[in-house]
Design a protein around this motif. Structure first.
Motif, PDB file in Angstrom:
ATOM      1  N   SER A   1      -3.005  -9.538  -1.808  1.00  0.00           N
ATOM      2  CA  SER A   1      -2.872 -10.655  -2.649  1.00  0.00           C
ATOM      3  C   SER A   1      -2.496 -11.831  -1.977  1.00  0.00           C
ATOM      4  O   SER A   1      -2.375 -11.893  -0.772  1.00  0.00           O
TER       5      SER A   1
ATOM      6  N   THR B   1      -8.155  -4.661  -4.372  1.00  0.00           N
ATOM      7  CA  THR B   1      -7.621  -3.534  -4.101  1.00  0.00           C
ATOM      8  C   THR B   1      -8.677  -2.525  -3.403  1.00  0.00           C
ATOM      9  O   THR B   1      -9.769  -2.586  -3.562  1.00  0.00           O
ATOM     10  N   TYR B   2      -8.011  -1.965  -2.310  1.00  0.00           N
ATOM     11  CA  TYR B   2      -8.858  -1.077  -1.496  1.00  0.00           C
ATOM     12  C   TYR B   2      -8.594   0.272  -1.493  1.00  0.00           C
ATOM     13  O   TYR B   2      -7.216   0.813  -1.484  1.00  0.00           O
ATOM     14  N   ASP B   3      -9.525   1.161  -1.727  1.00  0.00           N
ATOM     15  CA  ASP B   3      -9.318   2.749  -1.730  1.00  0.00           C
ATOM     16  C   ASP B   3      -9.942   3.505  -0.397  1.00  0.00           C
ATOM     17  O   ASP B   3     -11.035   3.381  -0.240  1.00  0.00           O
TER      18      ASP B   3
ATOM     19  N   ARG C   1      -6.991 -11.281  -5.700  1.00  0.00           N
ATOM     20  CA  ARG C   1      -6.373  -9.929  -5.467  1.00  0.00           C
ATOM     21  C   ARG C   1      -7.513  -8.981  -5.002  1.00  0.00           C
ATOM     22  O   ARG C   1      -8.495  -9.131  -5.779  1.00  0.00           O
TER      23      ARG C   1
ATOM     24  N   GLY D   1       0.915  -1.145   0.073  1.00  0.00           N
ATOM     25  CA  GLY D   1      -0.092  -0.059   0.108  1.00  0.00           C
ATOM     26  C   GLY D   1       0.870   1.318   0.097  1.00  0.00           C
ATOM     27  O   GLY D   1       2.201   1.277   0.175  1.00  0.00           O
TER      28      GLY D   1
ATOM     29  N   GLN E   1      -4.420   3.919  -0.694  1.00  0.00           N
ATOM     30  CA  GLN E   1      -4.643   2.404  -1.493  1.00  0.00           C
ATOM     31  C   GLN E   1      -4.079   1.422  -0.870  1.00  0.00           C
ATOM     32  O   GLN E   1      -2.618   1.643  -0.730  1.00  0.00           O
ATOM     33  N   TRP E   2      -4.460   0.466  -0.989  1.00  0.00           N
ATOM     34  CA  TRP E   2      -3.685  -0.804  -0.640  1.00  0.00           C
ATOM     35  C   TRP E   2      -4.262  -2.049  -1.477  1.00  0.00           C
ATOM     36  O   TRP E   2      -5.309  -2.120  -1.886  1.00  0.00           O
ATOM     37  N   VAL E   3      -3.287  -3.091  -1.830  1.00  0.00           N
ATOM     38  CA  VAL E   3      -3.632  -4.083  -2.634  1.00  0.00           C
ATOM     39  C   VAL E   3      -3.292  -5.466  -1.737  1.00  0.00           C
ATOM     40  O   VAL E   3      -2.091  -5.676  -1.515  1.00  0.00           O
TER      41      VAL E   3
END
Length: 183
Positions: A112, A131-133, A129, A102, A108-110
């Motif tokens: 996985s 993705t979070y905003d 996977r 992130g 933002q972070w991903v």
């Protein structure tokens, strides 16, 4: 004499604190500025707790605000539910991920390595996977998702999760099986 001793000590300290040069042929990825073991994570907006959680390890680089973490557990508090919905869901949602990368700058972070989302009402979603905003409090995935609830199973190509109104949106091929969900 004491001035010479102090200067010698400072020189020794400066030498000890100088970063080591990477070995020949070693990857040139910079080492993290901070490494935390068994970290607890919290994100606030004013007094309001937006996200909490934990990670086995967190590597942080000040330049750019990059974060890498392992064995991450993120808790999202219950949202308000969408208009006309019987929500909010009980207990909010919990997201687990083996790996998380992130940026504090982009918020933002991903996640996985096999991300799992569990809601308070018993739904479990799995995706490779996510993705979070944090700015919009929305998560999405483009690599497929499977879901299982108390009385349904589902699969979709892509998804979006809105934490504030606790809704999932599915796109692409969507397959649903209603009735008792297989274990």
């Amino acid at each position: 004499m004491s001035r010479l001793l102090a200067l010698s000590f400072l020189g020794l300290l400066a030498t000890a604190c100088t970063p080591r040069r990477p070995a020949e042929g070693a990857p040139s990825e910079p080492r993290p500025d901070v490494v935390l073991e068994g970290a607890r994570l919290r994100s606030f907006e004013g007094e309001k707790l937006l996200v909490s959680g934990s990670a086995r390890t967190v590597h942080y680089r000040r330049a750019g605000g990059e974060v890498q973490a392992t064995d991450v557990v993120v808790r999202l508090p219950p949202g308000q539910g969408s208009q006309g919905s019987p929500l909010p869901m009980a207990g909010g949602s919990v997201i687990t991920a083996p790996n998380m990368d992130g940026s504090l700058a982009s918020k933002q972070w991903v996640g996985s390595g096999g991300v799992v989302v569990r809601t308070g009402d018993g739904m479990v979603a799995r995706t490779p996977r996510l993705t979070y905003d944090a700015t919009t409090q929305r998560a999405h995935g483009e690599e497929g998702v499977t879901m299982q609830g108390p009385d349904y199973r589902m699969r979709a190509d892509r998804f979006e999760l809105s934490a504030p109104d606790e809704t999932f949106t599915f796109e692409g091929t969507v397959e649903t099986v209603l009735g008792g969900a297989a274990q």
